[in-house]
Write an enzyme that holds these catalytic residues in place. Structure first.
Site, mmCIF file in Angstrom:
data_model
loop_
_atom_site.group_PDB
_atom_site.id
_atom_site.type_symbol
_atom_site.label_atom_id
_atom_site.label_comp_id
_atom_site.label_asym_id
_atom_site.label_seq_id
_atom_site.Cartn_x
_atom_site.Cartn_y
_atom_site.Cartn_z
ATOM 1 N N PHE A 27 39.240 62.237 19.410
ATOM 2 C CA PHE A 27 39.586 62.093 20.658
ATOM 3 C C PHE A 27 38.388 62.096 21.639
ATOM 4 O O PHE A 27 37.475 62.811 21.611
ATOM 5 C CB PHE A 27 40.338 63.490 21.000
ATOM 6 C CG PHE A 27 40.917 63.770 22.416
ATOM 7 C CD1 PHE A 27 41.913 62.927 22.734
ATOM 8 C CD2 PHE A 27 40.297 64.703 23.305
ATOM 9 C CE1 PHE A 27 42.158 62.839 24.276
ATOM 10 C CE2 PHE A 27 40.802 64.696 24.519
ATOM 11 C CZ PHE A 27 41.552 63.846 25.003
ATOM 12 N N GLN A 28 38.549 61.306 22.721
ATOM 13 C CA GLN A 28 37.498 60.943 23.744
ATOM 14 C C GLN A 28 36.261 60.683 22.852
ATOM 15 O O GLN A 28 35.097 60.809 23.584
ATOM 16 C CB GLN A 28 37.245 62.139 24.560
ATOM 17 C CG GLN A 28 38.595 62.214 25.507
ATOM 18 C CD GLN A 28 38.408 63.076 26.710
ATOM 19 O OE1 GLN A 28 37.656 63.827 26.532
ATOM 20 N NE2 GLN A 28 39.081 62.981 27.654
ATOM 21 N N LYS A 78 28.805 67.714 20.508
ATOM 22 C CA LYS A 78 29.073 69.078 21.217
ATOM 23 C C LYS A 78 28.500 69.982 20.145
ATOM 24 O O LYS A 78 28.120 71.076 20.860
ATOM 25 C CB LYS A 78 30.650 69.234 21.258
ATOM 26 C CG LYS A 78 31.003 70.338 21.846
ATOM 27 C CD LYS A 78 32.359 70.086 22.318
ATOM 28 C CE LYS A 78 33.017 71.567 23.176
ATOM 29 N NZ LYS A 78 34.524 71.650 23.148
ATOM 30 N N MET A 116 33.236 38.436 52.287
ATOM 31 C CA MET A 116 32.008 37.344 51.787
ATOM 32 C C MET A 116 32.881 36.281 50.826
ATOM 33 O O MET A 116 32.654 35.126 50.649
ATOM 34 C CB MET A 116 31.088 38.022 51.148
ATOM 35 C CG MET A 116 30.027 37.174 50.355
ATOM 36 S SD MET A 116 29.089 36.532 51.868
ATOM 37 C CE MET A 116 27.931 37.763 51.985
ATOM 38 N N GLU A 158 33.182 59.424 37.614
ATOM 39 C CA GLU A 158 31.919 59.439 36.986
ATOM 40 C C GLU A 158 31.039 58.107 37.678
ATOM 41 O O GLU A 158 29.834 58.107 37.698
ATOM 42 C CB GLU A 158 31.980 59.295 35.500
ATOM 43 C CG GLU A 158 32.441 60.573 34.969
ATOM 44 C CD GLU A 158 33.871 60.577 35.106
ATOM 45 O OE1 GLU A 158 34.624 59.659 35.271
ATOM 46 O OE2 GLU A 158 34.137 61.467 34.075
HETATM 47 C C1 LIG Z 1 32.933 45.344 41.910
HETATM 48 C C2 LIG Z 1 33.049 44.275 42.456
HETATM 49 N N1 LIG Z 1 34.088 43.425 42.546
HETATM 50 C C3 LIG Z 1 34.013 42.261 43.192
HETATM 51 C C4 LIG Z 1 33.208 41.677 43.856
HETATM 52 C C5 LIG Z 1 32.950 40.121 44.497
HETATM 53 N N2 LIG Z 1 32.970 40.358 46.063
HETATM 54 C C6 LIG Z 1 31.702 40.393 46.646
HETATM 55 S S1 LIG Z 1 31.610 40.620 48.198
HETATM 56 C C7 LIG Z 1 33.386 40.937 48.065
HETATM 57 C C8 LIG Z 1 34.318 41.147 49.401
HETATM 58 C C9 LIG Z 1 33.787 42.409 49.957
HETATM 59 O O1 LIG Z 1 34.800 42.734 51.017
HETATM 60 P P1 LIG Z 1 34.471 43.867 52.083
HETATM 61 O O2 LIG Z 1 33.908 45.171 51.396
HETATM 62 O O3 LIG Z 1 35.569 43.854 53.003
HETATM 63 O O4 LIG Z 1 33.085 43.336 52.840
HETATM 64 P P2 LIG Z 1 33.149 42.183 53.872
HETATM 65 O O5 LIG Z 1 32.532 40.667 53.123
HETATM 66 O O6 LIG Z 1 34.397 41.883 54.570
HETATM 67 O O7 LIG Z 1 32.129 42.655 54.791
HETATM 68 C C10 LIG Z 1 33.935 40.739 46.951
HETATM 69 C C11 LIG Z 1 35.163 40.864 46.398
HETATM 70 C C12 LIG Z 1 31.976 42.712 43.717
HETATM 71 N N3 LIG Z 1 30.852 42.232 44.440
HETATM 72 N N4 LIG Z 1 31.775 43.639 43.313
#
Ligand SMILES: Cc1ncc(C[n+]2csc(CCOP(=O)(O)OP(=O)(O)O)c2C)c(N)n1
Ligand SMILES: [Mg+2]
Lengths: 186, 583
Positions: free
Chosen positions: B114-115, B164, B481, B52
């Site tokens: 349920f749900q 529902k 990042m 979803e």
């Molecule tokens: C759902 C979610 N969880 C954690 C983060 C924190 N976060 C920001 S960038 C990142 C790393 C992303 O890695 P990747 O997709 O490989 O991209 P890169 O920075 O290596 O280009 C994380 C864990 C986030 N933005 N979103």
């Protein structure tokens, strides 16, 4: 004035002041929020305050217009002028909010609150409590041989003062309604 | 024409009457009557996602690339809770989405059935508005009003929870009519304020336009008017991540994106300007950096349809509440009527100063012949796809910022990225939504390997509907990042920022019947990208890039616009203790 619909020129005048001078001084404002009377509307307003970290000193709500489905929420809040402006603007964004009035700015306004207080005691203290209640125009709404319940209405400060006086005389419980407020004049 | 019908039929009828052609969804017990009605008709196409969250992001991609609201249909309980991330994403980026959720029958609400989940309670803070409909007769009115609320004023996601029994019961259908609800946001700006802004524009020596997603949300006319105003005045213009494409990257006055990973010239112009004209942008912390050092010398005007955006973060001098398109039209009218004046001499000097900043060449990076630099990969992607009818989505991380820096956007609605919430897992399903709306276009999701895995199940959706979406994964085998921040802030202690146990992306693609391409040599890159473009079907492109590249320029948290780090800067200890507590 409806939600998000800001009257022409409202950015300079009225409840929405978009040209404020910001200071760090905490201010206390009384807001009257007219909302659609529908399930969840109070949760929306309270959720806004908790979610964004705003203060609520008191909050009252009741339907005020049955045919028009309107409720009026009166909120007393504190914050810096910038926070107060944000609170009003954020309230205005809620789709079920029809009007936001800052009675502190749009005033003068009349504020009233009702409180009931239980004072437990005997002898001189009991007599003194009754005498003070008379001065504050508080009514005795219930009494037993060793307790009174007083009902008092007035501005919140008056209720504070009265309960301060009752404390040494055996005050055991207070229930307050929170503030209801209206602008003066027409 | 009013008619008797079941609530479930009303849902489908109301969607048709609202001009909906596509619904993204996933069935379950509490929405079966609606799914039955979907089965019985052919006007609305249902796209079965695999989760979803994917449905909501796909609807976001659809909405942002078309300007029309996206529609989602999911079941109660877990169906609804899985939609929460997407709703929050759409709320922060002001994307119009209508989510329909099934609910347990009214007589079971509150019984932990349920749900059962308190869907309106859970989604109250992550929707613009939501409704629980307990009466079939009220259903059509609510659905029509939901479209109005989602799209009027500052757009946003809305949710309708439909028990529902309400779906099964009969009621009277009402076709849509002009909304008469009290929710009618102001679109025209105050002429007095507009005139004040025009007067400031006439004398400004160092003006800059700072535009955002609000310009795109206002519609194509707003972007057109913006271009006219910018080119007629010659004032430089920068944009937030969300606003890219409103003014063309090839335009003469384009500064590039601003903000934390924005361009040097854009951030310096913001810092030193004497008139800042914020249009549909919201002074997000990724834009302002340290607020007490934000553009200290400027007079600031702010045009926004949402009064709560004004003075929220930065105090402005000229607030204008209204729709960007309407206000720009009035600004142009007033400016022309007053004789099209600008401080030509001074503005020319300002442009010269900006040229000097441009010469810093802040996007420069160390090229390599051995490994693919992520920046190089994007430069090649840009070169080889720019003449296509192209839409770009992204995931979240370094690759997202590099995509914003190295890809050029000439038109609005061509760039969809999760700006406000920064949702990893957004880009792939969003690319699916875009491709559904634009079947013949080249839709590319610039991804990081970690983000992409977050909604990789949607490969099933892409395969089922034969959607030729291109997943361009800049695979640094790192949560890049996060790794960059750990390098800057936490003494290079790379706590859990590795992408371990990565799948073989080529085999993964093949397992779903898609095409996989692996590329690790810069010399092969162009051919591989061409192969991706030319393949008629979904492609998973595993581009192995330099693992420890940092994304620059960067304004470290807690610093001002003129304290940017450029490419080869010494990065250790640049963020002080106060900055480290910020995100
Ligand atoms: C759902 C979610 N969880 C954690 C983060 C924190 N976060 C920001 S960038 C990142 C790393 C992303 O890695 P990747 O997709 O490989 O991209 P890169 O920075 O290596 O280009 C994380 C864990 C986030 N933005 N979103
Ligand atoms: Mg990565």
């Amino acid at each position: 004035m409806s939600a998000l619909h800001i009257k022409k020129g409202a950015s300079k005048h009225s409840a929405y002041n978009l040209r404020p001078t910001f200071s760090d001084v905490m201010e206390r404002h009384t807001l009257a929020v007219v909302v659609e009377n529908e399930p969840g509307v109070l949760a929306r307003v309270i959720g806004l305050f908790s979610g964004r970290g705003y203060n609520i000193e008191s909050l009252t709500v009741a339907e005020v217009d049955h045919t028009g489905h309107r409720s009026r929420i009166t909120i007393v809040t504190t914050g810096t002028p910038q926070v107060i402006e944000q609170i009003k603007a954020q309230l205005g964004r809620i789709v079920s909010v029809h009007e936001v009035h800052d009675l502190t700015v749009e005033g003068p306004s009349v504020e009233r609150e009702l409180a009931i207080l239980k004072v437990v005691g005997q002898g001189d203290k009991r007599v003194e409590a009754l005498r003070l209640a008379d001065i504050f125009r508080a009514n005795v709404v219930d009494s037993t041989l060793n307790s009174f319940i007083f009902e008092i209405t007035g501005a919140p400060e008056k209720i504070e003062a009265f309960s301060d006086l009752m404390r040494p005389l055996g005050l055991t419980e207070v229930a307050r309604t929170g503030v209801a407020a209206l602008l003066r004049g027409d | 024409m009013t008619r008797e019908m079941t609530g479930a039929k009303m849902v489908v009828q109301a969607l048709k009457d609202q001009g909906v052609d596509t619904v993204f969804g996933y069935p379950g017990g509490a929405v079966l009557p609606i799914y039955d009605e979907i089965f019985l008709q052919n006007d609305i196409r249902h796209i079965l996602v695999r989760h979803e969250q994917g449905a909501v992001h796909a609807a976001e991609g659809y909405a942002r690339s078309t300007g029309k609201p996206g529609v989602v249909l999911v079941t109660s309980g877990p169906g609804a809770t899985n939609a929460v991330t997407g709703l929050t994403d759409a709320l922060l980026d002001s994307i119009p989405i209508i989510v329909l959720t099934g609910q347990v029958p009214t007589f079971m609400i509150g019984s932990d059935a349920f749900q059962e989940a308190d869907t309106v309670g859970i989604t109250r803070p992550c929707t613009k508005h939501n409704w629980l409909v307990k009466d079939t007769d009220a259903l059509p009115g609510v659905i029509h009003e939901a479209f109005h609320v989602a799209t009027a004023g500052r757009p946003g996601p809305v949710l309708i929870d439909i028990p529902k029994d309400v779906q099964f019961a009969n009621g009277t259908y009402q076709p849509p009519k002009r909304s008469t609800s009290h929710y009618q946001p102001q679109v025209k700006g105050d002429l007095e304020e507009i005139t004040e802004l025009v007067a400031a524009m006439e004398t400004a020596k160092r003006p800059v336009f700072y535009t955002g997603g609000g310009v795109i949300n206002s519609g194509p006319a707003a972007s057109q008017l913006l271009r006219e105003l910018v080119d007629a005045t010659g004032f430089p213009i920068t944009s937030t991540l969300m606003g890219l494409g409103a003014y063309p990257a090839s335009g003469p006055n384009w500064l590039g994106m601003l903000g934390m990973h924005g361009l040097y010239e854009a951030n310096m112009a913001m810092h030193d300007c004497d008139l800042m004209i914020a249009i549909g942008s919201r002074f997000d912390d990724r834009i302002t950096g340290r607020t007490d050092a934000f553009s200290p010398k400027s007079k600031k005007a702010h045009i926004d349809i949402d009064p709560s955006s004004i003075n929220k973060i930065i105090r402005v001098d000229i607030p204008i509440v209204g729709d960007v398109g309407h206000v720009l039209e009035d600004i142009l009218k007033v400016w022309k009527a007053r004789g099209r004046k600008t401080n030509v001499e001074a503005v020319r000097g300002w442009q010269a100063q900006i040229e000097k900043w441009r010469k810093v060449n802040c996007l420069a990076y160390k090229p390599s012949e051995k490994t693919i630099k992520p920046q190089y990969a994007l430069q090649r992607l840009e070169a080889l796809t720019k003449d296509h009818d192209r839409y770009i989505t992204t995931e979240v991380g370094q690759h997202q910022m590099w995509a914003a820096q190295f890809l050029n956007f000439e038109d609005p609605n061509r760039w969809m990225t999760s700006g406000g919430l920064g949702t990893m897992g957004y880009g792939f399903p969003a690319s699916i939504g875009v491709q559904i709306a634009h079947p013949d276009a080249l839709v590319i999701n610039v991804a990081g390997e970690a983000s992409w895995l977050m909604n990789m199940q949607e490969l099933g959706t892409a395969a089922q509907f034969r959607l030729p979406v291109k997943q361009f994964i800049l695979n640094n085998e790192r949560l890049g990042m996060v790794r960059q921040w750990q390098e800057l802030l936490h003494g290079s202690r790379y706590s859990h920022s590795w992408s371990e146990a990565l799948p073989d992306f080529v085999k993964l693609a093949e397992a779903f019947g898609a095409k996989g391409i692996l590329c690790s040599d810069p010399a092969d890159l162009d051919d591989a990208i061409m192969e991706m473009i030319n393949h008629d079907g979904p492609v998973l492109f595993d581009c192995l890039v330099e693992k420890h590249e940092n994304c620059f320029p960067m304004i470290p948290s807690g610093k001002a616009h003129n304290e940017m780090l450029l490419g080869e800067a010494e990065t250790h200890g640049v963020i002080d203790a106060a900055g480290a507590t910020m995100v």
